[in-house]
Design a protein around this motif. Sequence first.
Motif, mmCIF file in Angstrom:
data_model
loop_
_atom_site.group_PDB
_atom_site.id
_atom_site.type_symbol
_atom_site.label_atom_id
_atom_site.label_comp_id
_atom_site.label_asym_id
_atom_site.label_seq_id
_atom_site.Cartn_x
_atom_site.Cartn_y
_atom_site.Cartn_z
ATOM 1 N N ILE A 1 0.842 -1.197 0.000
ATOM 2 C CA ILE A 1 0.000 0.000 0.000
ATOM 3 C C ILE A 1 0.874 1.244 0.000
ATOM 4 C CG2 ILE A 1 -1.739 1.313 1.273
ATOM 5 C CD1 ILE A 1 -2.792 -1.309 2.382
ATOM 6 N N THR A 2 1.875 1.273 0.874
ATOM 7 C CA THR A 2 2.745 2.446 0.979
ATOM 8 C C THR A 2 3.892 2.424 -0.024
ATOM 9 O OG1 THR A 2 3.916 1.304 2.776
ATOM 10 C CG2 THR A 2 2.208 2.902 3.395
ATOM 11 N N LYS A 3 4.191 1.279 -0.582
ATOM 12 C CA LYS A 3 5.229 1.208 -1.611
ATOM 13 C C LYS A 3 4.768 1.816 -2.926
ATOM 14 C CE LYS A 3 7.637 -3.041 -0.145
ATOM 15 N NZ LYS A 3 7.855 -4.468 -0.514
ATOM 16 N N GLY A 4 3.466 1.831 -3.151
ATOM 17 C CA GLY A 4 2.955 2.298 -4.434
ATOM 18 C C GLY A 4 3.022 1.231 -5.494
ATOM 19 N N THR A 5 2.988 -0.033 -5.067
ATOM 20 C CA THR A 5 3.058 -1.147 -6.014
ATOM 21 C C THR A 5 1.888 -1.126 -6.989
ATOM 22 O OG1 THR A 5 4.167 -2.493 -4.324
ATOM 23 C CG2 THR A 5 3.190 -3.667 -6.197
ATOM 24 N N ALA A 6 0.716 -0.726 -6.505
ATOM 25 C CA ALA A 6 -0.491 -0.663 -7.330
ATOM 26 C C ALA A 6 -1.093 0.733 -7.265
ATOM 27 C CB ALA A 6 -1.508 -1.704 -6.873
ATOM 28 N N ASP A 7 -1.797 1.111 -8.315
ATOM 29 C CA ASP A 7 -2.512 2.388 -8.331
ATOM 30 C C ASP A 7 -3.889 2.254 -7.712
ATOM 31 O OD1 ASP A 7 -0.464 3.807 -9.894
ATOM 32 O OD2 ASP A 7 -1.090 2.459 -11.504
ATOM 33 N N VAL A 8 -4.417 1.025 -7.704
ATOM 34 C CA VAL A 8 -5.714 0.723 -7.102
ATOM 35 C C VAL A 8 -5.558 -0.547 -6.288
ATOM 36 C CG1 VAL A 8 -8.141 0.144 -7.526
ATOM 37 C CG2 VAL A 8 -6.949 1.738 -9.057
ATOM 38 N N ILE A 9 -5.972 -0.503 -5.032
ATOM 39 C CA ILE A 9 -5.924 -1.684 -4.177
ATOM 40 C C ILE A 9 -7.337 -2.003 -3.712
ATOM 41 C CG2 ILE A 9 -5.110 -2.643 -1.989
ATOM 42 C CD1 ILE A 9 -2.522 -1.179 -2.386
ATOM 43 N N VAL A 10 -7.771 -3.232 -3.983
ATOM 44 C CA VAL A 10 -9.135 -3.674 -3.715
ATOM 45 C C VAL A 10 -9.147 -4.601 -2.503
ATOM 46 C CG1 VAL A 10 -11.099 -4.948 -4.647
ATOM 47 C CG2 VAL A 10 -9.729 -3.492 -6.156
ATOM 48 N N THR A 11 -10.104 -4.376 -1.608
ATOM 49 C CA THR A 11 -10.257 -5.237 -0.444
ATOM 50 C C THR A 11 -11.669 -5.089 0.095
ATOM 51 O OG1 THR A 11 -9.341 -5.823 1.729
ATOM 52 C CG2 THR A 11 -9.427 -3.488 1.168
ATOM 53 N N ASP A 12 -12.040 -5.933 1.063
ATOM 54 C CA ASP A 12 -13.338 -5.778 1.717
ATOM 55 C C ASP A 12 -13.247 -4.675 2.764
ATOM 56 O OD1 ASP A 12 -12.826 -7.045 4.556
ATOM 57 O OD2 ASP A 12 -11.955 -8.454 3.110
ATOM 58 N N GLY A 13 -14.403 -4.176 3.205
ATOM 59 C CA GLY A 13 -14.435 -3.044 4.114
ATOM 60 C C GLY A 13 -13.838 -3.321 5.476
ATOM 61 N N PHE A 14 -13.903 -4.561 5.936
ATOM 62 C CA PHE A 14 -13.333 -4.922 7.237
ATOM 63 C C PHE A 14 -11.810 -4.785 7.199
ATOM 64 C CE2 PHE A 14 -11.670 -7.881 10.368
ATOM 65 C CZ PHE A 14 -12.454 -7.622 11.480
ATOM 66 N N THR A 15 -11.198 -5.429 6.221
ATOM 67 C CA THR A 15 -9.741 -5.381 6.084
ATOM 68 C C THR A 15 -9.266 -3.981 5.730
ATOM 69 O OG1 THR A 15 -9.814 -7.661 5.284
ATOM 70 C CG2 THR A 15 -7.771 -6.452 4.938
ATOM 71 N N GLY A 16 -9.985 -3.321 4.841
ATOM 72 C CA GLY A 16 -9.583 -1.984 4.411
ATOM 73 C C GLY A 16 -9.603 -0.971 5.534
ATOM 74 N N ASN A 17 -10.623 -1.056 6.386
ATOM 75 C CA ASN A 17 -10.713 -0.114 7.495
ATOM 76 C C ASN A 17 -9.593 -0.335 8.494
ATOM 77 O OD1 ASN A 17 -12.029 0.806 10.326
ATOM 78 N ND2 ASN A 17 -12.904 1.975 8.642
ATOM 79 N N ILE A 18 -9.268 -1.586 8.765
ATOM 80 C CA ILE A 18 -8.154 -1.889 9.666
ATOM 81 C C ILE A 18 -6.835 -1.388 9.085
ATOM 82 C CG2 ILE A 18 -6.761 -3.756 10.658
ATOM 83 C CD1 ILE A 18 -9.335 -5.332 11.058
ATOM 84 N N ALA A 19 -6.635 -1.603 7.786
ATOM 85 C CA ALA A 19 -5.407 -1.137 7.129
ATOM 86 C C ALA A 19 -5.295 0.381 7.215
ATOM 87 C CB ALA A 19 -5.377 -1.597 5.676
#
Length: 353
Positions: free
Chosen positions: A220-238
């Motif tokens: 996420i912080t490396k900038g490996t992807a321009d768009v990162i997809v996840t579910d809301g549970f994991t995304g909110n924790i991240a």
Amino acid sequence: MSFNLTIALDAMGGDHGIDAVIPGADLALKTMPDLRFLIFGDEGRIRPVLARYPNLRARADVIHTDKAVSNEDKPAVALRTGRQSSMRLAIDAVKQGRADCVVSSGNTGALMAMAKMVLKCLPSIHRPAIASVLPTIARDTVVLDLGANLVCDTEMLTQFAVLGAVYARVVEGIDAPRIGVLNIGTEDMKGGEVLRETASVLSKVKLPGKFIGFVEGDDITKGTADVIVTDGFTGNIALKTAEGVAKMSEFYMRRAFKSSIFAMLGAMLAYRSFKKVKKELDPRYYNGGMFLGLDGICVKSHGGSDHIGFANAIKVAAELAHHGFNDRVAYEIEQLMSQESFFISDLADEESM
């Protein structure tokens, strides 16, 4: 920037309410002078603050209501009792065509529930997602979902990939955004069944971008992807983990620079450089959670953000509306669903053989 748009503002939401909304709108107006505002809230409280900003006052209409959604209100309660609230009336303005988009710092759950009920989802979109742009070592990354949908199936995650990719293309100006799915490893066999199925679909369908496979948390912080997809549970924790790490890093840096006279001298010499770094990582400049997938532009400003953060949320909403984001999404989703249906029918044919 010249955005000839009308933006509905919920002036009563968030920790700072009017004290962030009014100066935030004035700040946004300095960079986007063609904007107009519909400000919903307690007129008796709004007018004295608005009087201090003559440029904004000339381009704003105040619509009075003394009702507001509190941070403690549950979404169901807000839907039932908040029909005349500043939040609901601001959303209604978009539905009625009086405003091009809406921005609120209020209760996230209530805002999502109201926006979904009033604006509805775009055709073929099952559930809207909360997306935000995060800074990285390379360039900004769009991450979604950040809390709207705790459990997601393959079709939802595939649609999120399209939503994020269209944002990256339309607003960020990336012709072929790299799309990754957040997982515990990059290997094909890692993760649960839904993630593996999502990766399989994304690797076969035509997208408004390039699917690069699974990515891990540090990507996420490396900038490996321009768009990162996840579910809301994991995304909110991240997201919350990233915010916590940023605060912790600032704490340790401040403590280190105060540890000795030499450290304080070094801090003084490097003051301008550290100020630049702080601004680049300042969450206020990345404020604005986008409710992507709705048939109308709705942006959530962080409840604790000040006027600078609120101004950035207005900028996000204005850019989405200006670039015709929803029209682009509707087209790309239609293309995706036709491909996915064909792919699924192929699988069914193969299984029947």
